[in-house]
Every structure is written in C-alpha cells, then in structure tokens.
Scaffold this active site. Structure first.
Site, PDB file in Angstrom:
ATOM      1  N   GLU A   9     -32.260  14.647 -25.577  1.00  0.00           N
ATOM      2  CA  GLU A   9     -33.093  15.792 -25.952  1.00  0.00           C
ATOM      3  C   GLU A   9     -33.009  16.150 -27.431  1.00  0.00           C
ATOM      4  OE1 GLU A   9     -31.323  17.161 -21.896  1.00  0.00           O
ATOM      5  OE2 GLU A   9     -30.710  15.923 -23.583  1.00  0.00           O
ATOM      6  N   ASP A  82     -29.941  15.839 -20.029  1.00  0.00           N
ATOM      7  CA  ASP A  82     -28.833  16.567 -19.405  1.00  0.00           C
ATOM      8  C   ASP A  82     -28.770  16.358 -17.889  1.00  0.00           C
ATOM      9  OD1 ASP A  82     -27.972  17.541 -21.796  1.00  0.00           O
ATOM     10  OD2 ASP A  82     -28.873  19.519 -21.595  1.00  0.00           O
ATOM     11  N   ASP A  84     -28.852  17.883 -15.054  1.00  0.00           N
ATOM     12  CA  ASP A  84     -29.232  18.978 -14.179  1.00  0.00           C
ATOM     13  C   ASP A  84     -30.725  18.890 -13.897  1.00  0.00           C
ATOM     14  OD1 ASP A  84     -30.401  19.773 -16.560  1.00  0.00           O
ATOM     15  OD2 ASP A  84     -29.075  21.482 -16.878  1.00  0.00           O
ATOM     16  N   GLU A  86     -33.292  20.568 -15.038  1.00  0.00           N
ATOM     17  CA  GLU A  86     -34.135  20.599 -16.225  1.00  0.00           C
ATOM     18  C   GLU A  86     -34.101  19.248 -16.931  1.00  0.00           C
ATOM     19  OE1 GLU A  86     -36.891  23.286 -17.522  1.00  0.00           O
ATOM     20  OE2 GLU A  86     -35.304  23.694 -16.062  1.00  0.00           O
ATOM     21  N   TYR A 300     -20.143  19.235 -20.082  1.00  0.00           N
ATOM     22  CA  TYR A 300     -21.453  19.870 -19.927  1.00  0.00           C
ATOM     23  C   TYR A 300     -21.300  21.363 -19.671  1.00  0.00           C
ATOM     24  CZ  TYR A 300     -26.334  20.423 -18.688  1.00  0.00           C
ATOM     25  OH  TYR A 300     -27.650  20.839 -18.664  1.00  0.00           O
ATOM     26  N   ARG A 302     -23.536  23.763 -18.654  1.00  0.00           N
ATOM     27  CA  ARG A 302     -24.318  24.495 -17.649  1.00  0.00           C
ATOM     28  C   ARG A 302     -23.846  24.045 -16.262  1.00  0.00           C
ATOM     29  NH1 ARG A 302     -27.587  23.243 -21.859  1.00  0.00           N
ATOM     30  NH2 ARG A 302     -28.473  25.026 -22.974  1.00  0.00           N
ATOM     31  N   HIS A 347     -20.601  18.024 -10.521  1.00  0.00           N
ATOM     32  CA  HIS A 347     -20.351  18.794 -11.734  1.00  0.00           C
ATOM     33  C   HIS A 347     -18.876  19.159 -11.850  1.00  0.00           C
ATOM     34  CE1 HIS A 347     -24.643  20.332 -12.788  1.00  0.00           C
ATOM     35  NE2 HIS A 347     -24.617  19.044 -12.548  1.00  0.00           N
TER      36      HIS A 347
END
Length: 705
Positions: A9, A82, A84, A86, A300, A302, A347
């Site tokens: 990103e 990432d 997740d 998103e 990470y 989040r 996670h």
C-alpha cells in the site's frame, strides 16, 4: 524464477520490504485503495442484488498506469497488502484493474515486516480470500446505504451538511446518553474522618480512615456526624486491635491489542487515537535504523488478538533471563485473555518484531513520538512475559473507645514485571487506599497527630475521554480496530461533539440528531443492533453467510422506515445561539457555532461574510508580561488548551497551566498556576521555574488533635 512485482500500500512499506528481497523482486506501492464507490452518487444497484459500481479513485490514474506497465513486464505479480479485510479488498481490486486471476496464488501476507516474515510469506502465496473481500464489501455498502439515504433526510429536516453513519451515530449516542446521566445525577453528601497516627514521637505518621462504631461500617452523611466522631475520638487512646498480613501476587497486563494500545497511549502519552495510529503505522511499515538497516519495529497494528507467536515468546524469555535473571521470567503457563467471537486466530497482539531492539538502542533513529510509542509497546510486551509481582499487604484495625479506624498499606517483596512496566489507571486512587504502614503489633498504642474530617459528594459518571470511548465501543462490539480513529474524527468534524478538558461533550446539534434517530430509526442508533451487524459481517468472513442476504434483510425494513420518517418528521431548523456582539464587517449579530475544537463566534451572513472570532474564557488573572491584558483560555491548532494574553498579537505571553486568580507567589510575586502530579496531587506553583515555590491547593479545614 523470473522477475516478480510485489505490490504493497505505502512507499514506506515498499522501501522496507525492498531491502529484504533480491534483485529479481521489484516492490511498488498502490498508495492505498485504487477503487471505491463514487462520491457523487449512491453507487449501489439495489434492484440487482446490491451490485456495487466501483470507479477509479480520483488521482490514482497515474499510479495504476505505472502498475499496469510494471505488471506486464513481470513474470509474476504478488499482492502484499495488509493482513485484514481492508488489505484483502485492496488486493482484490488490484486483480481487477491489473487483469490478474484472483483465483491464482497471487496473495501473500505477513504480520510483521521483517526479513524472515517476508521471505516465509513468499514461499506460500495463496488466492484472494473472497469471504474477506465480501465482508469488507458488505460493510462498505451498508455504510453507503445508511449514509447516502439517511443524510439527505437530515439535510432537509435539520441542517445542510449533516451526515449520519451506521457506527458514528452509535458513538454519538453513547456520548449523549452519558451526558443525560450526568444531568440527571443528584449528588449525595458524605463525610470521611481520617486520622494521622504514628507509633512514636520521632516516627512518620500514617493515615487511617474511620470505619464505624463497634464492628459495623458506618456512613457519615453530614458535617454534624463527622464532628461527633471527631469529638468522641480526640481523647484516645488509640490502640492497635488487629493486624493482618498477606502475600498477594499481581499478574502483568496482556500485550497490546489496537484498542488497549490506543487507551494506554491516551492515558500515558496524551496521544489522540489518530496520532497513536499514525505513529504506530510508521513503526510497523519500517524505519531506517542506521547500520541495523530498514526494518519494521512492531507487528501488525490493527488486531484484537492477544496471542503471541511461540518464537516471540521464547525470544522474550531469553532476553528477560539475560537481563534480569531466571526468577523474572514468566512460567510456562501464561494467562490468556478469552478471545471474543470474531477475533482472528492468525492474528497476534502488537509486539516488537525483535525484542533485543530496546527503546534506548533505537532512540537515536526515531522521532520523539515514535520513541515514546515504541517504548510503550516494547515495555508492555516484555512485561507481559515476566513473572508476577509479589506484594506484602498489611491492614490494621485501630480501636479508640467504641470507634474503629482502618489502615492499609503494601510493599513490593518481588517486583517481577513491575521492574519494567505498570499499567496506567484512568482515575487516581484515593490517598487513604495507598501508602506504607510501619511495623505494627496488636495492643500497640499509637500517637494521634491530626484528625481530618472532609466533605465529599458522590460523583456522576465521568464524560468519555478518547480512551474511554474506544474501550466502550470495543466492549460493546461496535466497530473494529481500524475504525476507532475515523469514528472519533468524524463525530468531531461534523460538530456533534466537542472536547472540553479532554472529554467529549455533545453539542445541541448532536443531541437533536440523536433524538431524531432514536425516534424514527431506533435500529440504526441501537447499540446491540450495531454490535449484531458486526457479528454478521464476521460470519460472512467465515463463509457462514452470504453478503447479499445480509443486505436484503437490512434494507427492506430500513427503506420502509425511511419513507415513514420522510412523511412524519416535521421540518425544524436548529437555530444558532445569538450573542450581543456584532460583526465588525457587516453589523449582523454574531452567533455561536461549533467546530472541531469547540465553540466559536461567527457571522450568520456566511458565505457573504466569513468573519469568525474565538470565544475567550477569562481567568481573572492580569497578564504578567504587559500588565494590561487579561489571561484568557485559547486552543492550539491541535486542540490543546493554553492561556494567553487577551491583547494578542500585541502581547504574545502564553502559559500552558491554568492561572490561579487572586493569588500570587509569596516569594517573588509571580503568578501561580495549577499543576497536578500523582505524588502531590493538585498544587499551586510559581510560574517562574527559578523561584520553585509550590504549595498544596487549599483543602477544607483540618481539625488538629
């Protein structure tokens, strides 16, 4: 193997990963999302299964052109966004615009940006996870339906420019409900009587609090009752009736999740949620550490999981043993928090990627904010893997006639994890609950130094700070780690809430909008309904529900309610509060408006007249620099409160602590300001550092023995 293109990103993330890979890899950044629903229209075909209409985000054309060219030249394209929903959605959109097969092994993911993690991920690419993509798409369409269907109703019935969001509206409701509790609260008076006692004339006193008559606990509800206790016990004698000693173990806090990191950074560092996430992103994406190289410092950021990878656990244990000794290392069985439904097992908690990179080691390469947050994350993780602290606690019953006083204290026998870190508290504990007791024995007679009767009133529940609001949202299952910062930013930007003393206060606008939504859209504003929708989105990600079925169940009742509200809601315009001051440019009376940093005055003739003026709260203290102006409360660009001369810009004197009206330093004549420390509580201190005068803030009258 030929040349591979890896797409991430951000440029910072690309720069870090590029350092780990050989010349056969080219790393480029998509600069976040490349496609989204259009801003100018709904962008959802409700009649055909809620089909979304995606368009290229304005300004991303050049980026996509370059990515297409590089993808054509590459033998393989890997999407490393990432790990997740998103990130999965960004990768899926990239497959669509670059002409890639989303069913092919084109997706890699890792939870820390380190050489080992990236190289391990390269060995196991997988197809795009459609369930994750559909869960993100369902959330995006849900939010679009609520926002684009409900907001125009607010424009028509309340005020232009308003918005209603599926999650932000619930956050505003929590703040409004808390304000209603505060308004409805009736304070109840009560009194305490503390005794300062000492074993002998040369020894330091300790504090004991009145417990009751006989062995029954008594509540002192008035000054008269407190004075009666004082008169009854003044003559003594004060004798130790019982002493209880115990050994207590205190376990360390678990390593950070996104929300606990946000909360602790708010309490300890004074960071806003957005500031915390911005700095954490920098630590995650990677920084140049000189000879060490470019490396991601934390995993990470989040996440709502508290688990730790076994290799990280073993590395932490080795570091702890080498630094503090074997006794400081945690046992093999670790306390694990019960994970809520929806927490992804893959996670981890937020932790340093390399525990040997201590905060002091990397400090020369970090900004002050990066260092503070990294230190917080590092200390919390290391402490979570250490042995519990062992405390010696002692409590004593002290009898004087038929009245009983109690004192308690504690001392650290073995610090364990406290050698590294202790979790901050939202509120300070009362003084009577803290302290160290001398070595007391049953039957011992004590010397009374002072009796302190003090009036108190029960307090209403406190307004939400950013940390408290994040905690409330998480506990209720509202939103996800990535949404807390935008929620808080949006409700302030829309003027629904403002901050006063770092706590959220609803504006009249916020309260009126919540009232309207409660009456006509109870499900949208319902806390349990919103949490239920989050659980449904989790089910989509797990492949247990289809995204279109969820949207169909939601939209039918929502559309019916929308039509009914359109007919029933009478138009009402929220009137601005008018002031006595007139606009110096056009002569209209100024009105009070609400902005991101609180109230201000503005001309009602906007946009023809754009005059604005801050609302200045006077402190009653004359400016010490010019002697003509008065110190008034102001806000910095970042919303921080300070006090400056009312004659600015002619006089630019400022001070960050609140000045004390009517009192001056008895030693040098300078103004006094309020300062609060955990050790001393609230004190009045001279503004001149070279003077150093400070005294406790005035308390209620104390009665000497």
């Amino acid at each position: 193997m030929g040349r591979s293109l890896v797409i991430v990103e951000s440029p910072a993330k690309a720069k870090t990963i590029e350092k780990f890979l050989g010349r056969q890899y080219q790393v480029r950044a998509s600069m976040g999302h490349v496609r989204d629903l259009p801003r100018s229209q709904l962008g959802v075909d409700i009649e055909h299964g809620f089909s979304p209409k995606y368009i290229t985000i304005r300004g991303k054309g050049e980026t996509l052109k370059e990515l297409r060219e590089q993808a054509r030249k590459a033998d393989r394209v890997l999407l490393a966004t990432d790990p997740d929903r998103e990130g999965e959605a960004i990768s899926w959109h990239l497959t669509q615009v670059l002409g890639l097969d989303s069913e092919s092994p084109c997706r890699i993911e890792f939870y820390e940006i380190t050489r080992d993690a990236v190289q391990k991920a390269l060995k196991s690419p997988r197809p795009i996870d459609r369930n994750r993509v559909e869960a993100q798409q369902a959330r995006r369409i849900l939010d679009r339906l609520v926002g684009y269907k409900l907001s125009p109703l607010l424009w028509k019935k309340v005020r232009r420019g308003l918005s209603a969001g599926r999650v932000q509206s619930v956050a505003v409701r929590l703040i409004c409900d808390r304000e209603a509790e505060i308004r409805a609260f009736t304070p109840v008076e009560y009194w305490t009587v503390d005794a300062l006692l000492a074993p002998g004339p040369e020894e330091a006193p300790f504090r004991a609090r009145y417990h009751g008559k006989g062995d029954e606990k008594a509540e002192l509800k008035s000054e008269a009752e407190a004075r009666a206790v004082v008169l009854a016990v003044q003559a003594g004698p004060w004798k130790v009736e019982a002493v209880r000693r115990q050994k207590r173990r205190r376990s360390p806090a678990l390593p950070f999740t996104t929300s606990t990191m946000q909360q602790e950074a708010s309490r300890r560092l004074g960071f806003t949620v957005r500031r915390t996430m911005a700095v954490a992103q920098q630590l995650y994406e990677g920084l140049d550490l000189g000879e060490i190289g470019h490396v991601g410092l934390v995993t990470y950021i989040r996440t709502d999981a508290t688990r730790i990878a076994e290799e990280a656990r073993l590395a932490a244990r080795e570091f702890i043993v080498a630094t503090w000794g074997e006794e400081y290392a945690g046992g093999e069985e670790r306390r694990e928090e019960k994970e809520r439904p929806g927490v992804q097992g893959a996670h981890e908690a937020i932790r340093p990627t390399n525990v040997t990179l201590t905060p002091d080691t990397v400090r020369p390469y970090l900004t002050p904010d990066q260092y503070k947050l990294y230190r917080l994350i590092w200390e919390r993780f290391v402490a979570s893997q250490m042995a519990p602290a062992v405390l010696d606690t002692v409590s004593a019953d002290i009898r004087v006639g038929e009245h009983l006083f109690r004192a308690s204290g504690s001392a650290v026998r073995f610090p364990g994890f406290l050698a590294v870190y202790a979790e901050a508290e939202d509120e300070e504990r009362p003084a009577a609950e803290e302290g160290h007791l001398p070595d007391l024995s049953e039957g011992q007679v004590l010397e009374l130094r002072k009796l302190i009767p003090e009036q108190h009133f029960t307090s209403p529940p406190p307004r939400y700070t950013e940390a408290a609001l994040v905690k409330a949202l998480e506990e209720r299952g509202i939103g996800r780690p990535s949404t807390y910062a935008p929620i808080i930013e949006t409700i302030q930007a829309r003027g629904y809430v403002v901050k006063e003393d770092k706590r959220f206060v609803p504006t009249e606008l916020g309260e009126r909008v919540v009232e309207l939504l409660k009456e006509y859209f109870p499900e949208i504003i319902d806390v349990e309904f919103t949490a239920h929708m989050e659980a449904e989105l989790d089910r989509i990600e797990e492949g247990q529900e289809h995204w279109q079925e969820l949207l169909t169940r939601f939209y039918g009742p929502f559309e019916a309610t929308l039509r009914e509200a359109e007919e029933k809601i009478g138009g009402f315009e929220l009137q601005d509060e008018e002031t006595d001051e007139t606009c110096p440019r056009c002569g209209r009376r100024l009105v009070i408006k609400y902005g991101r940093f609180g109230r201000f005055m503005a001309c009602p003739g906007f946009p023809e007249c754009k005059f604005t003026k801050p609302i200045l709260e006077e402190t009653g203290v004359t400016c010490p620099a010019c002697g003509q102006g008065v110190l008034v409360e102001r806000r910095s660009r970042k919303g921080r409160r300070f006090y400056g001369c009312s004659r600015y810009p002619e006089c630019d004197f400022v001070v960050w602590q609140r000045p004390v009206p009517g009192r001056y330093c008895p030693e040098c004549g300078g103004i006094l300001v309020e300062r609060r420390t955990r050790e001393e509580g609230l004190v009045h201190a001279c503004i001149r550092e070279e003077c150093g005068f400070r005294e406790p803030a005035p308390e209620l009258e104390e009665i000497p023995s």
